[in-house]
Design a protein around this motif. Structure first.
Motif, PDB file in Angstrom:
ATOM      1  N   UNK A  62       0.832  -1.198   0.000  1.00 20.76           N
ATOM      2  CA  UNK A  62       0.000   0.000   0.000  1.00 20.76           C
ATOM      3  C   UNK A  62       0.870   1.252   0.000  1.00 20.76           C
ATOM      4  N   UNK A  63       1.838   1.291   0.894  1.00 15.01           N
ATOM      5  CA  UNK A  63       2.706   2.467   0.995  1.00 15.01           C
ATOM      6  C   UNK A  63       3.650   2.565  -0.196  1.00 15.01           C
ATOM      7  N   UNK A  64       4.061   1.426  -0.733  1.00  8.92           N
ATOM      8  CA  UNK A  64       4.903   1.430  -1.917  1.00  8.92           C
ATOM      9  C   UNK A  64       4.209   2.020  -3.125  1.00  8.92           C
ATOM     10  N   UNK A  65       2.884   1.886  -3.178  1.00  8.63           N
ATOM     11  CA  UNK A  65       2.124   2.481  -4.271  1.00  8.63           C
ATOM     12  C   UNK A  65       2.027   3.997  -4.119  1.00  8.63           C
ATOM     13  N   UNK A  66       2.152   4.481  -2.871  1.00  7.91           N
ATOM     14  CA  UNK A  66       2.066   5.920  -2.618  1.00  7.91           C
ATOM     15  C   UNK A  66       3.401   6.621  -2.813  1.00  7.91           C
ATOM     16  N   UNK A  67       4.502   5.934  -2.498  1.00 10.32           N
ATOM     17  CA  UNK A  67       5.824   6.551  -2.599  1.00 10.32           C
ATOM     18  C   UNK A  67       6.880   5.466  -2.704  1.00 10.32           C
ATOM     19  N   UNK A  68       7.932   5.761  -3.465  1.00 11.27           N
ATOM     20  CA  UNK A  68       9.014   4.789  -3.587  1.00 11.27           C
ATOM     21  C   UNK A  68      10.001   4.877  -2.428  1.00 11.27           C
ATOM     22  N   UNK A  69       9.825   5.869  -1.540  1.00  7.55           N
ATOM     23  CA  UNK A  69      10.640   5.967  -0.333  1.00  7.55           C
ATOM     24  C   UNK A  69       9.713   6.243   0.840  1.00  7.55           C
TER      25      UNK A  69
END
Length: 203
Positions: A62-69
């Motif tokens: 989920x968080x990886x879809x929002x930001x790559x870091x």
């Protein structure tokens, strides 16, 4: 300027750093410390009212879809890391508070008055700085919801997990961090009207 006599270590809630903040943190040279203090929460377990089977969510996706870091870190840990990184270049004044702001002249409870080009108020929801600049009658915008976070003994959730119980208009959750001796409990609920509460007790 900090009213407390020293850097606060009062628990605090987890905060998420995404790419812009991560890039700045890296340029400050403290990214290794931030990554070492991350909560390491990787999954969200949701128990819904009226349903027996929980829903498990992979937070890394989920968080990886929002930001790559991304790093989730406790607020106290982050403030301590940034404080340590800036003490050589920034003057920190503890155990004092602003009492008035007139143009560029700022007066304090304990220290002598000083002049500043910019004053930034980052002193919370019931901001003393905002009251001094805009007056005591500034109205808060009620958004129809309340959030509360408290500290509780460790051991109710698994490492790397946030567990939430969700109903219509309300949620209760619990999470920890791998290096903490306690956990955080989060309550979030909607309300059609503002509730009467004692700010002195709440603070």
């Amino acid at each position: 300027m900090e009213r407390a006599p020293r850097l606060r270590k009062t628990g605090g809630h987890a905060v998420d750093l995404f790419r812009p903040a991560m890039d700045i943190t890296e340029r400050m040279g403290v990214l290794p410390r931030v990554e070492a203090a991350k909560t390491a929460t990787t999954r969200l377990t949701i128990v819904r009212e009226g349903r027996n089977a929980p829903v498990c969510v992979d937070l890394t996706k989920v968080l990886g879809a929002a930001s790559d870091r991304h790093v989730e870190i406790m607020r106290d840990d982050l403030s301590e890391i940034y404080y340590d990184a800036t003490t050589a270049d920034v003057e920190y004044v503890f155990d004092d508070s602003i009492t008035s702001i007139e143009d560029d002249l700022v007066t304090f409870e304990r220290n002598a008055p000083r002049r500043f080009d910019i004053v930034v108020g980052a002193d919370g929801l019931h901001s003393n700085v905002r009251r001094l600049v805009f007056g005591a009658n500034v109205q808060e915008a009620f958004i129809g919801a309340y959030l509360a976070v408290l500290t509780a003994p460790k051991g109710r959730v698994l490492d790397g997990e946030m567990r939430s119980h969700v109903g219509a208009g309300r949620m209760a959750g619990r999470y920890g961090a791998r290096h903490l001796d306690d956990e955080r409990v989060v309550f979030l609920f909607r309300s059609a009207r503002q509730l009467v509460r004692d700010y002195a007790l709440a603070s």
